[in-house]
Enzyme design. Structure first.
Site, mmCIF file in Angstrom:
data_model
loop_
_atom_site.group_PDB
_atom_site.id
_atom_site.type_symbol
_atom_site.label_atom_id
_atom_site.label_comp_id
_atom_site.label_asym_id
_atom_site.label_seq_id
_atom_site.Cartn_x
_atom_site.Cartn_y
_atom_site.Cartn_z
ATOM 1 N N MET A 27 60.155 115.158 108.604
ATOM 2 C CA MET A 27 60.672 116.503 109.370
ATOM 3 C C MET A 27 60.266 117.552 108.662
ATOM 4 S SD MET A 27 64.767 115.820 109.499
ATOM 5 C CE MET A 27 65.361 116.276 107.635
ATOM 6 N N GLY A 28 58.695 117.366 108.482
ATOM 7 C CA GLY A 28 57.738 118.677 108.187
ATOM 8 C C GLY A 28 58.156 118.915 106.785
ATOM 9 N N GLY A 33 55.083 114.029 97.936
ATOM 10 C CA GLY A 33 55.851 112.708 98.418
ATOM 11 C C GLY A 33 55.600 112.148 99.742
ATOM 12 N N HIS A 34 55.771 113.203 100.845
ATOM 13 C CA HIS A 34 55.128 112.635 102.089
ATOM 14 C C HIS A 34 53.714 112.190 102.254
ATOM 15 C CE1 HIS A 34 58.358 115.751 103.346
ATOM 16 N NE2 HIS A 34 58.713 114.821 103.964
ATOM 17 N N GLN A 58 71.083 114.687 112.919
ATOM 18 C CA GLN A 58 71.365 114.214 111.490
ATOM 19 C C GLN A 58 71.927 115.035 110.739
ATOM 20 O OE1 GLN A 58 66.893 112.730 110.830
ATOM 21 N NE2 GLN A 58 67.580 113.246 108.736
ATOM 22 N N GLY A 144 60.291 107.179 102.569
ATOM 23 C CA GLY A 144 60.194 107.138 101.236
ATOM 24 C C GLY A 144 61.519 106.349 100.395
ATOM 25 N N ASP A 147 65.151 108.308 99.863
ATOM 26 C CA ASP A 147 66.302 108.001 100.770
ATOM 27 C C ASP A 147 66.613 106.568 100.877
ATOM 28 O OD1 ASP A 147 66.679 110.817 101.313
ATOM 29 O OD2 ASP A 147 64.648 110.931 102.107
ATOM 30 N N SER A 183 61.964 118.311 100.405
ATOM 31 C CA SER A 183 61.768 119.484 101.032
ATOM 32 C C SER A 183 62.786 120.482 100.414
ATOM 33 C CB SER A 183 61.744 119.337 102.471
ATOM 34 O OG SER A 183 60.849 118.358 102.902
#
Ligand code: PAF
Length: 277
Positions: A27-28, A33-34, A58, A144, A147, A183
């Protein structure tokens, strides 16, 4: 790197031969982590696609969709630097055109923990991930482990709907003091940022338990979180890592999970516990 906004254009750009094709859905507001998912996916695939889409489906009406951090220019710059080939950055109308109605519901897995606190959240996640996997048709998609429940939901829908991707969950990336990268950390004030270490402290208090009374572990985690004045506990859980059924006794692999609200920011984290056998 090509940035593409429409489904048709993405389909036309997707290579038939330069495979394997990896996908990192995001989601940008990209952080390290991303980027750990991106670098693993880059190493394992001939072609790498990243999607950036803040998925309204969501977020519940009470949640932070409008204030969710967005910085497309910074995201494009780091993805380009990381050697990404294709970025899918659709508009909301492109993903949910007028008349679009179908939703994906994986059932009981999505009704506990995050599903209780965020009703409808996993239908939104499952729907958009099903769409992304259908549009991109990757050989492998990377998510990741932070989640954890989302990872299980995605594994389930991919299997149940025969979408044919391999689903890879990558380890949580943490700050030096243990805070899992997210984020949402950007929304914490300095005091709240300090208080946010309580999630990792609570999980660490499981002492990497091998076997034992799960209720006692939940009580220990709860007590640590309740000691932090800025933290409002949502849940603590010690659960079966596949079904997320709450455990009475830990006898094998298990997952400790926590969700906490700090000011306006809701944070989650988890840790594998129990014997690995
Ligand atoms: O984890 C996320 O960033 C999102 O939930 C995902 C998987 C990209 C779906 O919108």
């Amino acid at each position: 790197m090509r940035v593409i906004e429409t489904v048709d254009e993405f389909r036309a750009a997707t290579p038939v031969s330069d495979r394997p094709l990896g996908l990192v859905p995001t989601m940008g507001a990209l952080h390290d982590g991303h980027m750990s998912l991106v670098s693993r996916a880059r190493a394992e695939n001939a072609t790498l696609a990243v999607s950036i889409f803040v998925n309204p489906a969501q977020f519940s009406p009470m949640e932070d969709y409008d204030s969710y951090p967005r910085d497309m220019d910074a995201d494009y710059a780091i993805l380009d630097e990381a050697g990404v080939d294709l970025v899918l950055a659709p508009t909301t109308d492109e993903m949910y055109p007028a008349g679009s109605h179908t939703r994906v519901d994986v059932g009981s897995l999505s009704e506990r923990l995050e599903g209780v606190s965020r009703p409808g959240h996993f239908v939104g996640v499952a729907t958009v991930v099903t769409k992304l996997l259908s549009i991109v048709r990757p050989d492998t998609a990377y998510f990741g482990q932070k989640d954890a429940q989302q990872g299980l939901v995605i594994w389930r829908l991919n299997a149940d709907l025969n979408l044919g991707a391999q689903i890879v969950l990558c380890p949580i990336v943490r700050e030096a003091d243990g805070l899992a990268l997210s984020s949402r950390n950007a929304g914490l004030s300095a005091d709240e940022r300090q208080a946010a270490t309580v999630l990792y402290k609570a999980l660490s208090a499981t002492g990497n338990m091998e076997t034992g009374d799960a209720g006692q572990v939940r009580r220990r985690m709860r007590a640590i979180i309740e000691e932090e004045p800025l933290a409002a506990l949502d849940y603590v859980s010690v659960a079966n890592p596949q079904t997320l059924d709450e455990l009475d006794v830990v006898t094998g692999p298990a997952l400790a999970l926590v969700a906490v609200r700090i000011g306006k920011t809701r944070l989650i984290d988890n840790m594998a516990i129990g014997s690995k056998a």
